[in-house]
Design a protein around this motif. Structure first.
Motif, PDB file in Angstrom:
ATOM      1  N   THR A  24       0.715  -1.266  -0.163  1.00  0.00           N
ATOM      2  CA  THR A  24       0.059  -0.091  -0.062  1.00  0.00           C
ATOM      3  C   THR A  24       0.938   1.262  -0.043  1.00  0.00           C
ATOM      4  O   THR A  24       0.528   2.222  -0.686  1.00  0.00           O
ATOM      5  CB  THR A  24      -0.922   0.117   1.253  1.00  0.00           C
ATOM      6  OG1 THR A  24      -0.100  -0.029   2.355  1.00  0.00           O
ATOM      7  CG2 THR A  24      -2.065  -1.151   1.301  1.00  0.00           C
ATOM      8  N   ASP A  28       0.551   4.320  -2.874  1.00  0.00           N
ATOM      9  CA  ASP A  28       0.361   5.596  -2.350  1.00  0.00           C
ATOM     10  C   ASP A  28       1.307   6.424  -2.018  1.00  0.00           C
ATOM     11  O   ASP A  28       1.210   7.826  -2.239  1.00  0.00           O
ATOM     12  CB  ASP A  28      -0.771   5.510  -1.285  1.00  0.00           C
ATOM     13  CG  ASP A  28      -1.687   6.614  -1.242  1.00  0.00           C
ATOM     14  OD1 ASP A  28      -2.381   7.036  -2.259  1.00  0.00           O
ATOM     15  OD2 ASP A  28      -1.691   7.189   0.042  1.00  0.00           O
ATOM     16  N   GLU A  33      -0.200   5.176   4.834  1.00  0.00           N
ATOM     17  CA  GLU A  33      -0.481   4.069   4.179  1.00  0.00           C
ATOM     18  C   GLU A  33       0.768   3.230   4.197  1.00  0.00           C
ATOM     19  O   GLU A  33       1.178   2.118   3.456  1.00  0.00           O
ATOM     20  CB  GLU A  33      -0.703   4.174   2.651  1.00  0.00           C
ATOM     21  CG  GLU A  33      -2.105   4.826   2.303  1.00  0.00           C
ATOM     22  CD  GLU A  33      -3.174   3.585   2.830  1.00  0.00           C
ATOM     23  OE1 GLU A  33      -2.964   2.328   2.558  1.00  0.00           O
ATOM     24  OE2 GLU A  33      -4.178   4.264   3.070  1.00  0.00           O
ATOM     25  N   GLN A  58      -9.804   4.223   8.100  1.00  0.00           N
ATOM     26  CA  GLN A  58      -9.651   3.751   6.830  1.00  0.00           C
ATOM     27  C   GLN A  58      -8.316   3.435   6.462  1.00  0.00           C
ATOM     28  O   GLN A  58      -8.168   2.384   5.611  1.00  0.00           O
ATOM     29  CB  GLN A  58     -10.115   4.945   5.720  1.00  0.00           C
ATOM     30  CG  GLN A  58     -11.675   5.045   5.805  1.00  0.00           C
ATOM     31  CD  GLN A  58     -11.899   6.297   5.042  1.00  0.00           C
ATOM     32  OE1 GLN A  58     -11.178   6.980   4.584  1.00  0.00           O
ATOM     33  NE2 GLN A  58     -13.283   6.433   4.736  1.00  0.00           N
ATOM     34  N   HIS A  59      -7.129   4.207   6.787  1.00  0.00           N
ATOM     35  CA  HIS A  59      -5.671   3.717   6.639  1.00  0.00           C
ATOM     36  C   HIS A  59      -5.581   2.329   7.337  1.00  0.00           C
ATOM     37  O   HIS A  59      -4.731   1.633   6.688  1.00  0.00           O
ATOM     38  CB  HIS A  59      -4.767   4.904   7.023  1.00  0.00           C
ATOM     39  CG  HIS A  59      -4.888   5.935   6.266  1.00  0.00           C
ATOM     40  ND1 HIS A  59      -4.731   6.168   4.861  1.00  0.00           N
ATOM     41  CD2 HIS A  59      -5.091   7.267   6.738  1.00  0.00           C
ATOM     42  CE1 HIS A  59      -4.783   7.445   4.575  1.00  0.00           C
ATOM     43  NE2 HIS A  59      -5.028   8.175   5.539  1.00  0.00           N
ATOM     44  N   HIS A  62      -7.023  -0.278   5.114  1.00  0.00           N
ATOM     45  CA  HIS A  62      -6.264  -0.631   3.830  1.00  0.00           C
ATOM     46  C   HIS A  62      -5.349  -1.597   3.993  1.00  0.00           C
ATOM     47  O   HIS A  62      -4.864  -2.452   2.715  1.00  0.00           O
ATOM     48  CB  HIS A  62      -5.765   0.804   3.243  1.00  0.00           C
ATOM     49  CG  HIS A  62      -6.971   1.672   2.922  1.00  0.00           C
ATOM     50  ND1 HIS A  62      -6.579   3.026   2.471  1.00  0.00           N
ATOM     51  CD2 HIS A  62      -8.254   1.519   2.727  1.00  0.00           C
ATOM     52  CE1 HIS A  62      -7.788   3.644   2.134  1.00  0.00           C
ATOM     53  NE2 HIS A  62      -8.652   2.717   2.077  1.00  0.00           N
TER      54      HIS A  62
END
Length: 236
Positions: A24, A28, A33, A58-59, A62
């Motif tokens: 990730t 990104d 990330e 959310q991070h 991921h």
């Protein structure tokens, strides 16, 4: 506990050697990330330094849980354990109302999932691209005769039941050629990895208990699905 998560997070020296190994971060190129960015967030939450945020969660979501960062870490940070513990706390905060809840329930019901994937394979050519979230499964290869009393058993798994049927059939042919009788317990279920990574240790423990009962008395359990191995080996 918070103290245990803090102890795990404190092992990180923030050197950044894990960054090139994180898929990730490579996609990104932001600290949020990266493994050390996520560790900083998990540490801050465990220490009560600030309240969780939607963006921060959310991070955390991921992260693929691939643990490639662990192999590159000179400090030996147990990132996988830290991630699972933090996601369990995250699951508790939301009361289990997490994205993907329906998918988790399907993974825990391999027979229903198998029927749905066979229907998905049949309908695949007629579906718009937006309705094709998964690759089309190969034609299902029927499993050969199972020997219930055999000491060697094969773990089928959940989604691997449809997507690895050809590889599983090849494995069983190979075993048959060596004269090895194999059992395929019908009561087995998902290994629990997906539930564990989603932060639901309760469901993971329940699935592990089902598999322990299904494979009781076997001297060898063979597993083709690499993503299932850790959970399966710890539960049997």
């Amino acid at each position: 506990s918070s103290a245990y998560l803090l102890a795990l997070a404190d092992q990180c020296v923030q050197c950044g050697l894990c960054l090139p190994h994180c898929p990730t971060y490579r996609l990104d190129a932001t600290e949020a990330e990266s493994p050390r960015g996520r560790i900083a967030y998990m540490k801050a939450l465990a220490g009560g330094n600030f309240a969780p945020t939607v963006i921060g969660d959310q991070h955390l979501d991921h992260c693929l849980g691939c643990r490639r960062c662990e192999s590159a870490c000179p400090a030996g940070v147990a990132y996988g354990e830290l991630l699972i513990g933090s996601r369990a706390r995250q699951f508790g905060r939301t009361g289990g109302a997490r994205p993907g809840g329906v998918r988790l329930r399907l993974l825990a019901s391999p027979r229903l999932l198998g029927l749905l994937l066979r229907a998905y394979r049949a309908l695949y050519p007629m579906l718009p691209v937006s309705f094709r979230p998964l690759p089309r499964p190969l034609p299902h290869a029927p499993d050969p005769v199972s020997y219930p009393a055999a000491e060697t058993a094969v773990f089928v798994g959940c989604i691997a039941g449809a997507y690895e049927s050809q590889a599983r059939a090849s494995l069983l042919r190979l075993l048959a050629a060596t004269g090895t009788e194999v059992a395929i317990p019908g009561a087995q279920t998902c290994c629990g990895t997906a539930a564990l990574h989603a932060g639901d240790p309760g469901q993971a423990r329940a699935l592990a208990a089902t598999n322990r009962a299904a494979f009781a008395g076997r001297s060898h359990v063979l597993c083709l699905a690499s993503g299932c191995r850790d959970s399966l080996s710890s539960s049997l």
